[in-house]
Design a protein around this motif. Structure first.
Motif, PDB file in Angstrom:
ATOM      1  N   LYS A 300       1.007  41.892  45.898  1.00 24.24           N
ATOM      2  CA  LYS A 300       0.500  43.253  46.107  1.00 24.24           C
ATOM      3  C   LYS A 300      -0.979  43.174  46.428  1.00 24.24           C
ATOM      4  N   VAL A 301      -1.366  43.763  47.543  1.00 28.15           N
ATOM      5  CA  VAL A 301      -2.743  43.667  48.018  1.00 28.15           C
ATOM      6  C   VAL A 301      -3.462  44.992  47.793  1.00 28.15           C
ATOM      7  N   ILE A 302      -4.631  44.913  47.162  1.00 30.49           N
ATOM      8  CA  ILE A 302      -5.487  46.082  46.943  1.00 30.49           C
ATOM      9  C   ILE A 302      -6.745  45.898  47.784  1.00 30.49           C
ATOM     10  N   ASP A 303      -7.110  46.940  48.524  1.00 28.26           N
ATOM     11  CA  ASP A 303      -8.301  46.839  49.368  1.00 28.26           C
ATOM     12  C   ASP A 303      -8.978  48.204  49.469  1.00 28.26           C
ATOM     13  N   ARG A 304     -10.287  48.191  49.704  1.00 27.53           N
ATOM     14  CA  ARG A 304     -11.021  49.445  49.854  1.00 27.53           C
ATOM     15  C   ARG A 304     -10.591  50.200  51.103  1.00 27.53           C
ATOM     16  N   ARG A 305     -10.111  49.473  52.090  1.00 27.84           N
ATOM     17  CA  ARG A 305      -9.555  50.099  53.293  1.00 27.84           C
ATOM     18  C   ARG A 305      -8.149  49.567  53.489  1.00 27.84           C
ATOM     19  N   PRO A 306      -7.190  50.056  52.696  1.00 26.71           N
ATOM     20  CA  PRO A 306      -5.843  49.479  52.710  1.00 26.71           C
ATOM     21  C   PRO A 306      -5.134  49.666  54.045  1.00 26.71           C
ATOM     22  N   GLY A 307      -4.451  48.603  54.459  1.00 31.34           N
ATOM     23  CA  GLY A 307      -3.616  48.675  55.643  1.00 31.34           C
ATOM     24  C   GLY A 307      -2.194  49.028  55.259  1.00 31.34           C
ATOM     25  N   PRO A 308      -1.268  48.966  56.205  1.00 35.41           N
ATOM     26  CA  PRO A 308       0.142  49.287  55.912  1.00 35.41           C
ATOM     27  C   PRO A 308       0.690  48.395  54.799  1.00 35.41           C
ATOM     28  N   GLY A 309       1.301  49.026  53.807  1.00 36.30           N
ATOM     29  CA  GLY A 309       1.899  48.290  52.702  1.00 36.30           C
ATOM     30  C   GLY A 309       0.916  47.828  51.648  1.00 36.30           C
ATOM     31  N   GLN A 310      -0.360  48.157  51.816  1.00 32.82           N
ATOM     32  CA  GLN A 310      -1.372  47.763  50.848  1.00 32.82           C
ATOM     33  C   GLN A 310      -1.757  48.950  49.968  1.00 32.82           C
ATOM     34  N   TYR A 311      -2.487  48.675  48.879  1.00 31.76           N
ATOM     35  CA  TYR A 311      -2.822  49.701  47.889  1.00 31.76           C
ATOM     36  C   TYR A 311      -4.325  50.007  47.927  1.00 31.76           C
ATOM     37  N   PRO A 312      -4.688  51.262  47.633  1.00 30.38           N
ATOM     38  CA  PRO A 312      -6.113  51.609  47.545  1.00 30.38           C
ATOM     39  C   PRO A 312      -6.721  51.022  46.277  1.00 30.38           C
ATOM     40  N   GLU A 313      -8.051  50.964  46.209  1.00 31.79           N
ATOM     41  CA  GLU A 313      -8.713  50.323  45.079  1.00 31.79           C
ATOM     42  C   GLU A 313      -8.405  51.001  43.747  1.00 31.79           C
ATOM     43  N   GLU A 314      -8.079  52.287  43.774  1.00 30.30           N
ATOM     44  CA  GLU A 314      -7.746  52.991  42.528  1.00 30.30           C
ATOM     45  C   GLU A 314      -6.498  52.415  41.851  1.00 30.30           C
ATOM     46  N   ALA A 315      -5.648  51.740  42.648  1.00 25.50           N
ATOM     47  CA  ALA A 315      -4.408  51.187  42.099  1.00 25.50           C
ATOM     48  C   ALA A 315      -4.666  50.035  41.132  1.00 25.50           C
ATOM     49  N   ALA A 316      -5.869  49.500  41.146  1.00 27.00           N
ATOM     50  CA  ALA A 316      -6.189  48.395  40.236  1.00 27.00           C
ATOM     51  C   ALA A 316      -6.008  48.796  38.777  1.00 27.00           C
ATOM     52  N   GLU A 317      -6.264  50.069  38.457  1.00 25.53           N
ATOM     53  CA  GLU A 317      -6.161  50.531  37.072  1.00 25.53           C
ATOM     54  C   GLU A 317      -4.761  50.357  36.500  1.00 25.53           C
ATOM     55  N   THR A 318      -3.753  50.443  37.345  1.00 28.10           N
ATOM     56  CA  THR A 318      -2.372  50.315  36.869  1.00 28.10           C
ATOM     57  C   THR A 318      -1.746  48.962  37.213  1.00 28.10           C
ATOM     58  N   LEU A 319      -2.139  48.363  38.330  1.00 26.02           N
ATOM     59  CA  LEU A 319      -1.506  47.121  38.751  1.00 26.02           C
ATOM     60  C   LEU A 319      -2.037  45.898  38.004  1.00 26.02           C
ATOM     61  N   LEU A 320      -3.343  45.851  37.753  1.00 24.91           N
ATOM     62  CA  LEU A 320      -3.913  44.639  37.153  1.00 24.91           C
ATOM     63  C   LEU A 320      -3.456  44.391  35.714  1.00 24.91           C
ATOM     64  N   PRO A 321      -3.400  45.414  34.843  1.00 25.74           N
ATOM     65  CA  PRO A 321      -2.967  45.127  33.468  1.00 25.74           C
ATOM     66  C   PRO A 321      -1.560  44.545  33.376  1.00 25.74           C
ATOM     67  N   ALA A 322      -0.726  44.787  34.379  1.00 31.37           N
ATOM     68  CA  ALA A 322       0.656  44.300  34.347  1.00 31.37           C
ATOM     69  C   ALA A 322       0.840  42.996  35.112  1.00 31.37           C
ATOM     70  N   ALA A 323      -0.197  42.509  35.758  1.00 36.84           N
ATOM     71  CA  ALA A 323      -0.074  41.331  36.612  1.00 36.84           C
ATOM     72  C   ALA A 323      -0.140  40.035  35.808  1.00 36.84           C
ATOM     73  N   GLU A 324       0.635  39.054  36.239  1.00 38.43           N
ATOM     74  CA  GLU A 324       0.564  37.726  35.634  1.00 38.43           C
ATOM     75  C   GLU A 324      -0.520  36.887  36.294  1.00 38.43           C
ATOM     76  N   THR A 325      -0.691  37.042  37.596  1.00 39.60           N
ATOM     77  CA  THR A 325      -1.734  36.325  38.314  1.00 39.60           C
ATOM     78  C   THR A 325      -2.501  37.300  39.197  1.00 39.60           C
ATOM     79  N   VAL A 326      -3.820  37.066  39.297  1.00 37.16           N
ATOM     80  CA  VAL A 326      -4.685  37.933  40.096  1.00 37.16           C
ATOM     81  C   VAL A 326      -5.669  37.054  40.864  1.00 37.16           C
ATOM     82  N   ILE A 327      -5.766  37.281  42.167  1.00 40.00           N
ATOM     83  CA  ILE A 327      -6.742  36.603  43.007  1.00 40.00           C
ATOM     84  C   ILE A 327      -7.732  37.658  43.488  1.00 40.00           C
TER      85      ILE A 327
END
Length: 409
Positions: A300-327
């Motif tokens: 799952k890709v989070i970016d300040r300017r999300p492209g198709p299929g990517q998430y906006p930066e606000e999604a970090a609040e919910t996606l990161l706590p549940a992630a096993e690995t983060v780059i």
């Protein structure tokens, strides 16, 4: 019981321990590590001496600012079951607490919270004075006094297990900028180049890169002290990481990287995107690295300017706590979003990747497992690319990839 300090108040940490097992060595080692990194710590660390039968024979405290050790115990004999604390000796030692407050210590250590403090005696007033001055406080609290401690602090406390990782998590990624800058030496700055996309700082020993602030930010109006950056001390430039000016922060990060990403650094040549192989569990990438979805299917890709299929930066609040690995892209270091991302990903395996990644083990303490950046090999070529507005792909032509991994515990 879990109690978390309220936002907007200085952090008050309490290491909770079982009877007869105070975390004295843990706190002493933590204080020593912070001191070695250049942080200003004050207050008292306790050491308890015991007989073979477990009976206390003496208690001493060490003043963190002077290194002086004072006895706060009194000899009561083998038959006595009374507390051996010498209140008068503790009162003398409390001078270290007052000096910590007056000197605005980065962290004030209180040897422990005991029954004396419950009754408003001991170091109770000194502890409250530190908090009233907005200084963070760290102490040890026996499990049997958790209720009294919470009442004493009004619930404005973090209850911590007695582990090294818990202490660093509590200290928090917000301190990583100061930590990086405090490790930078007095090398002379040879060259500073600020390009459209990248900022570069060069010394005799290394070159550092950081992403230049985007257009439209205050940094693009005028560069402070333009023309006077080269020739000065690298440590002064690195101190700019504490600035509120985005342009200065980028210069500070690049200066830090010039110190850590030195030419002679021995490191693996791995690509940072391969840090954890092909993730099997929930995996998130911060930053739209080229072709990252093809390289790491299912990410799952989070970016300040999300492209198709990517998430906006606000999604970090919910996606990161549940992630096993983060780059995480190293651009987050220059734009100051990294501390928040590391806090959200506190239970994940984390890699910091990109040309602006500082290759220093100091960052491992803040929850980063892998650091992957660049080490310059052709300084003039790199400077031309930066000045002409090149991108990350262009930088790599004049650098070698370098990766550091945290030691396996």
């Amino acid at each position: 019981m879990t109690v978390t300090a309220q936002p907007g108040v200085p952090p008050i940490g309490a290491v909770i321990y079982a009877p007869g097992n105070p975390p004295e060595r843990l706190l002493a080692d933590f204080a020593a590590d912070l001191l070695a990194r250049g942080f200003k710590v004050g207050g008292l660390i306790q050491h308890t001496q015991r007989a073979e039968d477990g009976r206390k024979t003496d208690m001493t405290v060490t003043e963190l600012d002077t290194g002086r050790t004072l006895s706060i115990g009194q000899s009561l004999g083998k038959a006595s079951k009374a507390c051996i604390l010498d209140s008068q000796a503790l009162a003398e030692a409390s001078g270290a607490m007052r000096r910590a407050v007056e000197g605005r210590a980065d962290l004030v250590f209180v040897n422990k919270f005991s029954k004396s403090e419950c009754e408003g005696q001991g170091l109770a007033s000194d502890m409250l004075a530190a908090v009233a001055e907005g200084l963070p406080v760290l102490t040890a609290v026996p499990g049997v006094l958790i209720g009294e401690w919470v009442d004493f602090t009004g619930g404005r406390t973090d209850l911590l297990p007695p582990t090294w990782a818990a202490l660093w998590r509590w200290w928090g990624p917000k301190h990583l900028y100061a930590d990086m800058a405090q490790g930078v030496g007095e090398a002379k700055v040879k060259r500073v180049v600020v390009g459209l996309n990248w900022t570069m700082v060069e010394t005799e020993d290394g070159v550092g890169l950081a992403q230049t602030p985007e257009r439209g930010t205050p940094a693009c109006l005028a560069a402070p002290q333009a023309g006077d950056r080269a020739g000065g001390a690298l440590s002064e430039l690195a101190a700019l990481v504490r600035s509120n000016n985005p342009f200065d922060v980028a210069l500070g990060v690049a200066a830090c990287n010039a110190h850590y990403n030195r030419f002679d650094l021995e490191a693996e040549r791995d690509n940072g995107l391969d840090s954890f192989g092909r993730p099997e569990g929930e995996a998130v990438v911060i930053g739209a690295f080229p072709s990252v979805e093809q390289r790491l299917p299912g990410i799952k890709v989070i970016d300040r300017r999300p492209g198709p299929g990517q998430y906006p930066e606000e999604a970090a609040e919910t996606l990161l706590p549940a992630a096993e690995t983060v780059i995480i892209t190293s651009a987050t270091l220059a734009n100051r979003s990294l501390p928040r991302l590391l806090t959200l990903a506190r239970d994940s395996r984390v890699a910091l990747v990109g040309p602006g990644a500082p290759l220093t083990p100091r960052l491992f303490s803040y929850g980063i497992e892998v650091l992957s950046g660049l080490i310059a090999e052709d300084m003039d070529g790199l400077a031309r690319v930066v000045a002409e507005g090149g991108g990350a792909k262009d930088l790599k032509r004049f650098c070698r990839p370098a990766t550091l991994r945290a030691p396996i515990p």
